[in-house]
Design an enzyme around this catalytic site. Structure first.
Site, PDB file in Angstrom:
ATOM      1  N   ALA A  13      30.722  41.978  69.790  1.00  0.00           N
ATOM      2  CA  ALA A  13      30.987  40.865  70.707  1.00  0.00           C
ATOM      3  C   ALA A  13      30.409  39.521  70.237  1.00  0.00           C
ATOM      4  CB  ALA A  13      30.494  41.248  72.104  1.00  0.00           C
ATOM      5  N   ARG A  18      41.424  39.676  71.327  1.00  0.00           N
ATOM      6  CA  ARG A  18      40.793  40.875  71.922  1.00  0.00           C
ATOM      7  C   ARG A  18      40.332  40.495  73.337  1.00  0.00           C
ATOM      8  NH1 ARG A  18      36.704  44.239  68.447  1.00  0.00           N
ATOM      9  NH2 ARG A  18      37.567  45.907  69.718  1.00  0.00           N
ATOM     10  N   GLN A  22      32.459  53.008  63.873  1.00  0.00           N
ATOM     11  CA  GLN A  22      31.490  51.926  63.662  1.00  0.00           C
ATOM     12  C   GLN A  22      30.071  52.483  63.473  1.00  0.00           C
ATOM     13  OE1 GLN A  22      33.876  51.956  65.936  1.00  0.00           O
ATOM     14  NE2 GLN A  22      34.658  49.927  66.429  1.00  0.00           N
ATOM     15  N   ASP A  73      29.827  44.553  75.764  1.00  0.00           N
ATOM     16  CA  ASP A  73      30.909  43.583  75.541  1.00  0.00           C
ATOM     17  C   ASP A  73      31.151  42.703  76.757  1.00  0.00           C
ATOM     18  OD1 ASP A  73      31.530  45.954  73.571  1.00  0.00           O
ATOM     19  OD2 ASP A  73      32.475  44.131  72.803  1.00  0.00           O
ATOM     20  N   ASN A  99      31.376  48.706  77.169  1.00  0.00           N
ATOM     21  CA  ASN A  99      30.952  48.803  75.759  1.00  0.00           C
ATOM     22  C   ASN A  99      31.882  49.807  75.080  1.00  0.00           C
ATOM     23  OD1 ASN A  99      29.060  48.003  73.657  1.00  0.00           O
ATOM     24  ND2 ASN A  99      28.310  50.107  73.721  1.00  0.00           N
ATOM     25  N   LYS A 100      31.693  50.012  73.821  1.00  0.00           N
ATOM     26  CA  LYS A 100      32.571  50.871  73.025  1.00  0.00           C
ATOM     27  C   LYS A 100      32.865  52.202  73.718  1.00  0.00           C
ATOM     28  CE  LYS A 100      34.264  50.164  70.029  1.00  0.00           C
ATOM     29  NZ  LYS A 100      35.706  49.761  70.062  1.00  0.00           N
TER      30      LYS A 100
HETATM   31  O1  MRU Z   1      35.363  47.274  68.898  1.00  0.00           O
HETATM   32  P1  MRU Z   1      34.057  46.730  68.435  1.00  0.00           P
HETATM   33  O2  MRU Z   1      33.586  47.353  67.159  1.00  0.00           O
HETATM   34  O3  MRU Z   1      34.057  45.213  68.380  1.00  0.00           O
HETATM   35  O4  MRU Z   1      33.059  47.161  69.588  1.00  0.00           O
HETATM   36  C1  MRU Z   1      31.741  46.755  69.510  1.00  0.00           C
HETATM   37  C2  MRU Z   1      30.862  47.252  70.575  1.00  0.00           C
HETATM   38  O5  MRU Z   1      31.274  47.926  71.492  1.00  0.00           O
HETATM   39  C3  MRU Z   1      29.447  46.772  70.525  1.00  0.00           C
HETATM   40  O6  MRU Z   1      28.587  47.711  71.066  1.00  0.00           O
HETATM   41  C4  MRU Z   1      29.331  45.476  71.325  1.00  0.00           C
HETATM   42  O7  MRU Z   1      30.313  44.560  70.922  1.00  0.00           O
HETATM   43  C5  MRU Z   1      28.006  44.866  71.201  1.00  0.00           C
HETATM   44  S1  MRU Z   1      27.704  44.185  69.594  1.00  0.00           S
HETATM   45  C6  MRU Z   1      26.171  43.479  69.653  1.00  0.00           C
END
Ligand code: MRU
Length: 356
Positions: free
Chosen positions: A57, A98, A205, A246, A256-257
């Site tokens: 994010a 996004r 990730q 996020d 979050n993810k």
């Molecule tokens: O789809 P992504 O890889 O952008 O998702 C990222 C996440 O869910 C992270 O945990 C979140 O963005 C926090 S990053 C400090």
């Protein structure tokens, strides 16, 4: 210490030396290759965000800030209404890359505010101010990550086992990161942690980025498949869960993810504290609860094909591929921002954090 600095001082997103491009590390190539990409057009920037070449994010927000600045410079007109109209077109286009992480629209709104507030100064002066603003967004993110890391570290003990999901480290932010920040800061101070990194299906990730960052920094990391978290917790190997965010709704529900909410449910079951770490800009008081957060749906190919030599399911098999889920506030022990540690009830503590 050098290994640590190599990780926490990488420039994952920066303004090109010519100030007409944005330079990013292509995160889709890690850990096998460290490749830099130079983004020049609106489509380059949109695609890099959409395809997760730059992701996490805060990093998306920083990239969008630099991106809208270099695009503003390409606008020929010096007539304010025309300039502003074209600026807004670029802004909307980048914002549509996004939907879930609030940082993207937050950074773009901040840049737009500069254009609106300085209308009377003329376009050339506005462009100069836009450069200052996007640099400030990045600098503030570094400071925020550092403060979040301090608060997060105050919740951990030397030797703790920590489980994390997805990647909320330096690649997703700037410098220390959010959820991984306390681990890097602790390491800097001679503390040792045992970290379990969920691989984080479908885009991995955790495997590709989190285990890479921690290993490179000399932190004890063990990679596990997402479905192993329960056993690792049951074994007594985890004293705290640390995750990023996020978008945080006013009541503390947190996007979050995908898979984060499952980790929180397990943590509750095993009596393990579950901490969410992120900058206060991730708090979105316009969302009353998690139900108001739009969840990004992505291509079935990410589940069936992305990291395989051959498809892992028949072409005609349906897939459901939400990129995020919402963790209910009742499962979250505390939300840590650069301003402090918020405990329930979040309807009170988050409002204080976001306006103070
Ligand atoms: O789809 P992504 O890889 O952008 O998702 C990222 C996440 O869910 C992270 O945990 C979140 O963005 C926090 S990053 C400090």
């Amino acid at each position: 210490m050098d290994r640590l600095r190599q990780v926490t001082h990488i420039d994952n997103v920066k303004l090109g030396e010519d100030k007409e491009s944005v330079v990013i590390i292509d995160q889709t190539k890690l850990p096998s290759r460290t490749e830099y990409l130079t983004l020049k057009t609106a489509k380059d920037i949109y695609d890099a965000i959409f395809e997760l070449k730059v992701r996490g994010a805060p990093a998306i927000g920083i990239c969008a800030g630099f991106g809208i600045y270099i695009l503003a410079k390409t606008i020929k007109s010096r007539d304010y209404p025309e300039f502003y109209q074209q600026f807004c077109k670029y802004r909307e286009y980048l914002d549509s890359a996004r939907p879930t992480a609030v940082n993207l629209s937050w950074a773009l709104s901040r840049m737009e505010q500069v254009v609106v507030a300085h209308k009377e100064l003329g376009v050339d002066a506005i462009i100069k101010l836009l450069e200052e603003e996007c640099m400030a967004i990045r600098k503030e993110d570094m400071e925020m990550c550092r403060a979040i890391s301090e608060y997060g570290l105050s919740l951990l003990k030397d030797g703790d086992g920590v489980l994390t999901h997805c990647n909320a480290g330096p690649l997703a932010t700037s410098r220390y990161g959010t959820a991984l920040g306390p681990l890097f800061l602790g390491k800097e101070r001679g503390m040792e942690f045992r970290v379990f990194a969920d691989e984080t299906r479908p885009l991995l990730q955790g495997a590709r980025l989190t285990s890479y960052e921690l290993q490179k920094a000399g932190i004890d990391v063990t990679l596990i498949c997402d479905n192993m978290a329960s056993l690792v917790m049951k074994n007594g190997w985890v004293q705290a869960c640390l995750v990023g965010c996020d978008r945080v709704a006013a009541n503390g529900d947190t996007a979050n993810k995908i898979g984060t909410s499952g980790v929180a449910i397990l943590a509750k079951h095993y009596g393990i504290p579950f901490y969410v770490l992120g900058p206060s800009s991730t708090i979105d008081l316009n969302c009353r609860t998690g139900d108001d957060i739009r969840i990004e749906l992505r291509s079935p190919d990410e589940i069936k094909k992305k990291f395989y030599e051959a498809p892992m399911a028949l072409e005609e098999v349906k897939c459901y591929n939400p990129a995020f889920d919402v963790t209910d506030h009742s499962l979250i022990t505390a939300i840590i921002t650069e301003r402090g540690i918020c405990y329930p009830p979040y309807t009170k503590s988050l409002v204080r954090e976001s306006i103070s």
